[in-house]
Design a protein around this motif. Structure first.
Motif, mmCIF file in Angstrom:
data_model
loop_
_atom_site.group_PDB
_atom_site.id
_atom_site.type_symbol
_atom_site.label_atom_id
_atom_site.label_comp_id
_atom_site.label_asym_id
_atom_site.label_seq_id
_atom_site.Cartn_x
_atom_site.Cartn_y
_atom_site.Cartn_z
ATOM 1 N N UNK A 112 -11.811 -2.053 1.223
ATOM 2 C CA UNK A 112 -11.351 -0.807 1.849
ATOM 3 C C UNK A 112 -10.253 -0.157 1.022
ATOM 4 N N UNK A 113 -9.325 -0.998 0.532
ATOM 5 C CA UNK A 113 -8.238 -0.466 -0.287
ATOM 6 C C UNK A 113 -8.764 0.169 -1.564
ATOM 7 N N UNK A 146 0.839 -1.206 0.000
ATOM 8 C CA UNK A 146 0.000 0.000 0.000
ATOM 9 C C UNK A 146 0.877 1.260 0.000
ATOM 10 N N UNK A 205 -10.290 7.180 6.566
ATOM 11 C CA UNK A 205 -9.367 6.067 6.361
ATOM 12 C C UNK A 205 -9.225 5.248 7.640
ATOM 13 N N UNK A 221 -11.679 1.442 -1.979
ATOM 14 C CA UNK A 221 -12.347 2.699 -1.620
ATOM 15 C C UNK A 221 -11.343 3.840 -1.493
ATOM 16 N N UNK A 222 -10.231 3.519 -0.828
ATOM 17 C CA UNK A 222 -9.196 4.543 -0.625
ATOM 18 C C UNK A 222 -8.627 4.990 -1.963
ATOM 19 N N UNK A 257 -12.423 -2.766 9.022
ATOM 20 C CA UNK A 257 -11.917 -3.941 8.322
ATOM 21 C C UNK A 257 -11.232 -4.899 9.291
ATOM 22 N N UNK A 282 -12.329 3.162 8.162
ATOM 23 C CA UNK A 282 -12.393 2.026 7.227
ATOM 24 C C UNK A 282 -11.458 0.911 7.680
#
Lengths: 329, 408
Positions: B6-7, A32, A309, B9-10, A316, A312
């Motif tokens: 979630x990723x 990421x 963020x 969405x980001x 998760x 979220x």
């Protein structure tokens, strides 16, 4: 169950196996971070990849990273400390006062580390002796420490001379301080029974207790190590501008929390905790902040994005692994 | 699965923000420079300053501004500088006067490739030779001495004997960098004016008198002329109490503050009412409602509340710096530095205002776009290579300015 449903179930099982793997949790934040860096490199025409920007990001990330690395020990025991930032800034305030009283940089550093440890130990003792959940103790601590800082500052700013903080910066305190603490933390976390014990407590406190791993001593130790991080972080806060005021690093509490979850630390602690999450997460937080400003996103909106963020990622992470029974509480 | 969602969405959020972000502004005539402005003012004076920058300075110099929140210390300044760098600022204008903060900011701007100038009155020697540091522009300490001397001479011009109470603020050590230089020189100017007007013989040098920390009366050699000096900036309640006591019991009839006089005005008014004494006030002020009221309101003795105002126009401290920064961005930074590459200090003399009418006229120079003391023409001249010192001198000349700007 027809053939299609069976196939789907198998696929779901495979995906769950992958996502529940400890390596997946460790690799995902790095992926990421790299993806975010690549994205902002393109979006800013390469400006974020310039050496001076990378250096600035690293300097920003090291403060959050150092404090968050210490916080990883507490998180690994399935506890959340939200007062890491307040502890760090209050320690920095007192450390500046110590410097101004003694004129000694060594005294300032030694005091900072010892005081950071002492304050964190106090929180740990309050939690273990009075059987109050760490979260509640640290909520009180966060408010209390900020109030103490405001009383100490009395509406003024405290500062150390330019040559003092620039001298520390030029000698590489930011990098050496962080590197030393990271190595120390990695060794304790991964290669000693202390680290294993903390992760065991985080995975299942009852089981840990049955195998002779007592909760209170390990929690106290986790707080003490986190205190070292706060102490070193406090010196880094001083190095940043040489000045401590009532608005200094007010976002540090939130930055540390965000860094922990972005770095892949499970909020349930346990075996999936890893000590690098602090620095990976803090790099991601700083990259996100800086990158969004660089593409002209308003500072207020950035705060909103950070909050979103965080929600979220926490939502998760609510999915518990189906390996062991849930820990107490 | 949730993690992947979630990723995604980001990522979607981030992509949408990129497209929402505006492209860098450019004009048809060339690059529009972006200047970060670290401000310390708030309220009315800040609104005036912002309006001036956006409506006059920006269009004249082809630049836009990124404004900070009110900066209080070096830490806030550092946060703002990081924001400026990220926002792609080409240069930074810092109004925070703390020498540590100025030094830190100059160093960071050098590292990050942004031209830098501070609105301050002291040279930060540690960073004086940095390429991107363009120096300092601010109220001239010597100018404060001249202004306060002129102000006191005006108050003494009635030919009577006057005794003066001086609140010298942070004057102690002001000449050697441990106090405020402007306070030191303002006090110096007043003591010099008293000495010259009455032929006083001080028992110590003026420098020694100013650097005495203990408040008290100084020896003047003339029993009819008393001078009391209160040094200290941290204990304002103590200073107010001292003012009340000395004016009630002593012969003092002039109150001089090297900083804002407003915190003492109620105490002085109370003394005037109780003793019937006409106390003249001289102090530092700004172009704002409070000063206008000070000149236009009569006290219990029928005199204006404020007798002499020593005023630095916001526009003077604000307009020149962006002009210098833009000149440097256009490749002409050397003209603002010494031959050895070190930075200089450009001092601006404060204005001495002695009546409501004078205030009204001078306020126009600070408030009105048609008559700004540094308007488009003056800014353009710096951009075209005019000498900054000469420009400061000509805009600081009362007669020339009145003739050119106000047609008087």
């Amino acid at each position: 169950m027809n053939e299609m449903e069976k196939k789907n179930l198998t696929l779901m099982t495979k995906v769950r196996k992958i996502t529940e793997s400890r390596y997946f949790v460790q690799i995902l934040p790095v992926v990421f971070l790299l993806a975010l860096f690549a994205f902002f490199t393109v979006a800013t025409d390469g400006r974020i990849a310039q050496l001076r920007t990378v250096k600035m990001l690293a300097e920003q990330a090291l403060i959050v990273g150092t404090v968050a690395t210490g916080a990883a020990f507490i998180y690994s025991t399935n506890n959340v400390n939200i007062s890491m930032g307040a502890t760090t800034v209050m320690t920095a305030t007192l450390a500046v006062m110590v410097y101004n009283a003694t004129g000694s940089v060594t005294m300032m550093i030694v005091f900072s580390v010892l005081f950071g440890v002492a304050v964190m130990l106090l929180s740990a003792i309050l939690s273990t002796l009075l059987h109050i959940k760490v979260m509640f103790v640290t909520i009180v601590a966060m408010v209390l420490f900020k109030a103490i800082q405001d009383v100490l500052l009395n509406g003024q700013s405290l500062s150390v001379p330019y040559e003092v903080y620039s001298g520390l910066s030029n000698k590489g305190f930011l990098y050496f301080g962080f590197a030393a603490f990271l190595i120390f933390s990695v060794v304790i976390f991964n290669f000693t029974r202390v680290g294993r014990g903390m992760k065991m407590i985080g995975t299942n406190r009852t089981c840990a207790g049955m195998t002779g791993i007592e909760y209170s001593p390990y929690l106290t130790l986790a707080f003490a190590i986190a205190g070292i991080g706060c102490g070193i972080g406090a010196i880094m806060v001083i190095i940043r501008s040489g000045t401590i005021g009532s608005t200094t690093m007010t976002s540090l509490n939130m930055d540390v929390l965000l860094a922990m979850v972005l770095g892949g630390m499970s909020i349930f602690g346990g075996s999936k905790s890893f000590v690098y999450s602090g620095i990976i997460g803090s790099l991601t937080v700083c990259l996100l902040n800086q990158g969004l400003i660089m593409i002209n996103v308003d500072v207020t909106i950035i705060q909103g994005i950070r909050g979103l963020l965080f929600l979220i990622l926490v939502a998760t992470a609510q999915q518990r692994p189906k390996i062991l029974p849930a820990p107490e509480g | 699965m949730k993690k992947i969602i979630a990723l995604m969405l980001v990522c979607v959020l981030s992509v949408s923000l990129v497209f929402a972000g505006g492209a860098e502004e450019k004009t048809t005539s060339g690059k529009t420079w972006k200047i970060g402005f670290a401000r310390i003012l708030e309220g009315e004076t800040w609104e005036q300053q912002k309006t001036y920058m956006e409506s006059t300075v920006g269009p004249a110099l082809n630049c836009t501004f990124v404004f900070s929140e009110k900066i209080q210390d070096a830490n806030g300044l550092r946060d703002f500088l990081e924001q400026c760098y990220a926002a792609g600022c080409d240069a930074v204008f810092n109004a925070l006067t703390d020498i540590n903060a100025i030094t830190m900011a100059a160093r960071l701007c050098q590292d990050w490739g942004m031209y830098y100038m501070s609105n301050s009155s002291a040279i930060a020697t540690d960073v004086a030779k940095l390429e991107y540091n363009l120096g300092h522009l601010g109220a001239s300490p010597e100018g404060s001495s001249v202004a306060y001397k002129k102000g006191i001479e005006h108050l003494l011009s009635d030919g009577k004997d006057h005794s003066i109470y001086i609140f010298s603020g942070a004057a102690v050590g002001g000449a050697t960098g441990t106090g405020a230089a402007s306070h030191y020189y303002a006090t110096y100017g007043m003591l010099e004016a008293m000495q010259e007007h009455y032929g006083l013989k001080y028992s110590k040098s003026i420098d020694e008198i100013i650097n005495t920390k203990t408040p008290g009366e100084i020896e003047t050699g003339n029993p009819n002329i008393k001078i009391y000096i209160y040094a200290g900036f941290t204990d304002i309640p103590g200073a107010i109490k001292s003012v009340q006591t000395q004016f009630q019991t002593g012969p003092y009839d002039i109150f001089a503050a090297v900083a804002s006089y407003s915190m003492f005005s109620n105490a002085i008014d109370a003394v005037e009412k109780s003793t019937g004494k006409n106390i003249k006030i001289i102090g530092t002020a700004a172009i704002e409602k409070q000063t206008a009221t000070g000149f236009s309101t009569l006290d219990s003795t029928g005199d204006s509340v404020l007798s002499v105002g020593v005023i630095n126009l916001t526009v003077e401290g604000t307009g020149w710096i962006p002009a210098v920064l833009v000149q440097a961005l256009n490749g002409n930074s050397a003209s603002f530095k010494n031959p050895d590459g070190s930075v200089r200090f450009f001092g601006i003399e404060p204005w001495v205002i002695k009546s409501a009418e004078e205030y009204e006229n001078i306020a126009k120079l600070d408030l009105s776009p048609e008559t700004y003391v540094i308007g488009e023409k003056e800014l353009q001249s710096i951009k075209d290579g005019a000498s900054l010192e000469a420009s400061i001198r000509s805009t600081g000349d009362l007669e020339t300015i009145f003739r050119n700007k106000l047609g008087k």
